[in-house]
Scaffold this motif. Structure first.
Motif, PDB file in Angstrom:
ATOM      1  N   GLN A  22      19.398  34.571  38.130  1.00  0.00           N
ATOM      2  CA  GLN A  22      19.974  33.603  39.069  1.00  0.00           C
ATOM      3  C   GLN A  22      19.490  33.868  40.496  1.00  0.00           C
ATOM      4  N   ASP A  23      19.493  35.134  40.890  1.00  0.00           N
ATOM      5  CA  ASP A  23      19.041  35.480  42.238  1.00  0.00           C
ATOM      6  C   ASP A  23      17.557  35.189  42.428  1.00  0.00           C
ATOM      7  N   THR A  24      16.763  35.422  41.390  1.00  0.00           N
ATOM      8  CA  THR A  24      15.331  35.117  41.463  1.00  0.00           C
ATOM      9  C   THR A  24      15.128  33.617  41.622  1.00  0.00           C
ATOM     10  N   LYS A  25      15.861  32.829  40.846  1.00  0.00           N
ATOM     11  CA  LYS A  25      15.772  31.369  40.960  1.00  0.00           C
ATOM     12  C   LYS A  25      16.234  30.902  42.338  1.00  0.00           C
ATOM     13  N   LEU A  26      17.288  31.529  42.854  1.00  0.00           N
ATOM     14  CA  LEU A  26      17.778  31.187  44.187  1.00  0.00           C
ATOM     15  C   LEU A  26      16.705  31.480  45.234  1.00  0.00           C
ATOM     16  N   ALA A  27      16.090  32.650  45.149  1.00  0.00           N
ATOM     17  CA  ALA A  27      15.030  33.008  46.101  1.00  0.00           C
ATOM     18  C   ALA A  27      13.874  32.015  46.012  1.00  0.00           C
ATOM     19  N   LEU A  87      14.872  31.918  56.469  1.00  0.00           N
ATOM     20  CA  LEU A  87      14.180  33.211  56.355  1.00  0.00           C
ATOM     21  C   LEU A  87      15.173  34.339  56.094  1.00  0.00           C
ATOM     22  N   GLU A  88      16.299  34.322  56.794  1.00  0.00           N
ATOM     23  CA  GLU A  88      17.324  35.353  56.589  1.00  0.00           C
ATOM     24  C   GLU A  88      17.925  35.272  55.189  1.00  0.00           C
ATOM     25  N   ASP A  89      18.182  34.049  54.727  1.00  0.00           N
ATOM     26  CA  ASP A  89      18.740  33.878  53.379  1.00  0.00           C
ATOM     27  C   ASP A  89      17.778  34.410  52.320  1.00  0.00           C
ATOM     28  N   ILE A  90      16.503  34.053  52.458  1.00  0.00           N
ATOM     29  CA  ILE A  90      15.502  34.533  51.497  1.00  0.00           C
ATOM     30  C   ILE A  90      15.430  36.058  51.528  1.00  0.00           C
ATOM     31  N   ASN A  91      15.394  36.607  52.724  1.00  0.00           N
ATOM     32  CA  ASN A  91      15.306  38.064  52.871  1.00  0.00           C
ATOM     33  C   ASN A  91      16.512  38.752  52.232  1.00  0.00           C
ATOM     34  N   ARG A  92      17.683  38.182  52.433  1.00  0.00           N
ATOM     35  CA  ARG A  92      18.909  38.764  51.867  1.00  0.00           C
ATOM     36  C   ARG A  92      18.840  38.761  50.337  1.00  0.00           C
ATOM     37  N   VAL A  93      18.405  37.651  49.752  1.00  0.00           N
ATOM     38  CA  VAL A  93      18.312  37.564  48.291  1.00  0.00           C
ATOM     39  C   VAL A  93      17.230  38.510  47.777  1.00  0.00           C
ATOM     40  N   LEU A  94      16.084  38.543  48.455  1.00  0.00           N
ATOM     41  CA  LEU A  94      14.998  39.434  48.028  1.00  0.00           C
ATOM     42  C   LEU A  94      15.420  40.897  48.043  1.00  0.00           C
ATOM     43  N   THR A  95      16.195  41.268  49.024  1.00  0.00           N
ATOM     44  CA  THR A  95      16.648  42.658  49.141  1.00  0.00           C
ATOM     45  C   THR A  95      17.453  43.082  47.920  1.00  0.00           C
ATOM     46  N   SER A 100      10.491  44.399  40.440  1.00  0.00           N
ATOM     47  CA  SER A 100       9.510  43.539  39.751  1.00  0.00           C
ATOM     48  C   SER A 100       9.706  42.069  40.120  1.00  0.00           C
ATOM     49  N   ASN A 101      10.954  41.639  40.209  1.00  0.00           N
ATOM     50  CA  ASN A 101      11.229  40.255  40.606  1.00  0.00           C
ATOM     51  C   ASN A 101      10.870  40.019  42.070  1.00  0.00           C
ATOM     52  N   ARG A 102      11.182  40.998  42.905  1.00  0.00           N
ATOM     53  CA  ARG A 102      10.871  40.898  44.334  1.00  0.00           C
ATOM     54  C   ARG A 102       9.367  40.819  44.534  1.00  0.00           C
ATOM     55  N   ALA A 103       8.617  41.565  43.749  1.00  0.00           N
ATOM     56  CA  ALA A 103       7.161  41.602  43.888  1.00  0.00           C
ATOM     57  C   ALA A 103       6.522  40.244  43.592  1.00  0.00           C
ATOM     58  N   THR A 104       7.159  39.440  42.745  1.00  0.00           N
ATOM     59  CA  THR A 104       6.581  38.124  42.438  1.00  0.00           C
ATOM     60  C   THR A 104       6.811  37.116  43.561  1.00  0.00           C
ATOM     61  N   ILE A 105       7.863  37.298  44.326  1.00  0.00           N
ATOM     62  CA  ILE A 105       8.220  36.340  45.377  1.00  0.00           C
ATOM     63  C   ILE A 105       7.764  36.810  46.761  1.00  0.00           C
TER      64      ILE A 105
END
Length: 153
Positions: A22-27, A87-95, A100-105
């Motif tokens: 879900q978090d990956t899809k959100l990002a 940008l802040e929202d994306i960064n928060r979700v990526l964190t 492995s999921n973070r590396a794709t986005i």
């Protein structure tokens, strides 16, 4: 008792996996939203700059030009707020994502950060151009007043 703990652990892991998906899809959704917003703003600033170059050849009322500048500043603030917020929202979700999921986005996000910087510079440049144009109009007006004063003396 061991089986119960294993079931709880397995169930807990499944919930974490669902959450990660879900978090990956959100990002990804936020990245797409920011990308769309930036593309729209790039096109809008290019159109705005082209119009400003055309307007330079026509006479515009000073009051109107100051109102336009105030509007541009307010719109610029709103656009900056949207960009920074995304940008802040994306960064928060990526964190919170697994590595492995973070590396794709992350590469897309890094590119968008750079693009956001370019877009904000263009928005600011438009505002500066409007401000400079207002200054030139004021100078012309003041110069014309001085000439009128001299010729009526």
């Amino acid at each position: 008792m061991v089986n119960l703990i294993a079931a709880v652990n397995t169930d807990g892991e499944l919930r974490l996996d669902v959450r990660a998906i879900q978090d990956t899809k959100l990002a990804q959704s936020l990245v797409k939203k920011l990308c769309t917003f930036l593309e729209k703003e790039k096109a809008a600033t290019e159109t705005r700059m082209a119009k400003m170059h055309e307007q330079g050849k026509t006479h515009v009322d000073i009051d109107t030009s100051w109102k336009n500048l105030s509007g541009q500043i307010e719109k610029g603030k709103e656009k900056a707020s949207v960009i920074i917020s995304l940008l802040e929202d994306i960064n928060r979700v990526l964190t919170g994502l697994h590595a492995s999921n973070r590396a794709t986005i992350q590469p897309s996000f890094s590119t968008l950060r750079a693009e956001a910087d370019v877009v904000m510079k263009k928005i600011t440049e438009c505002i500066k151009m409007d401000s400079d144009k207002n200054q030139r109009r004021l100078s012309v007006c003041i110069h014309e007043l001085a000439i009128n004063m001299q010729s009526s003396s």
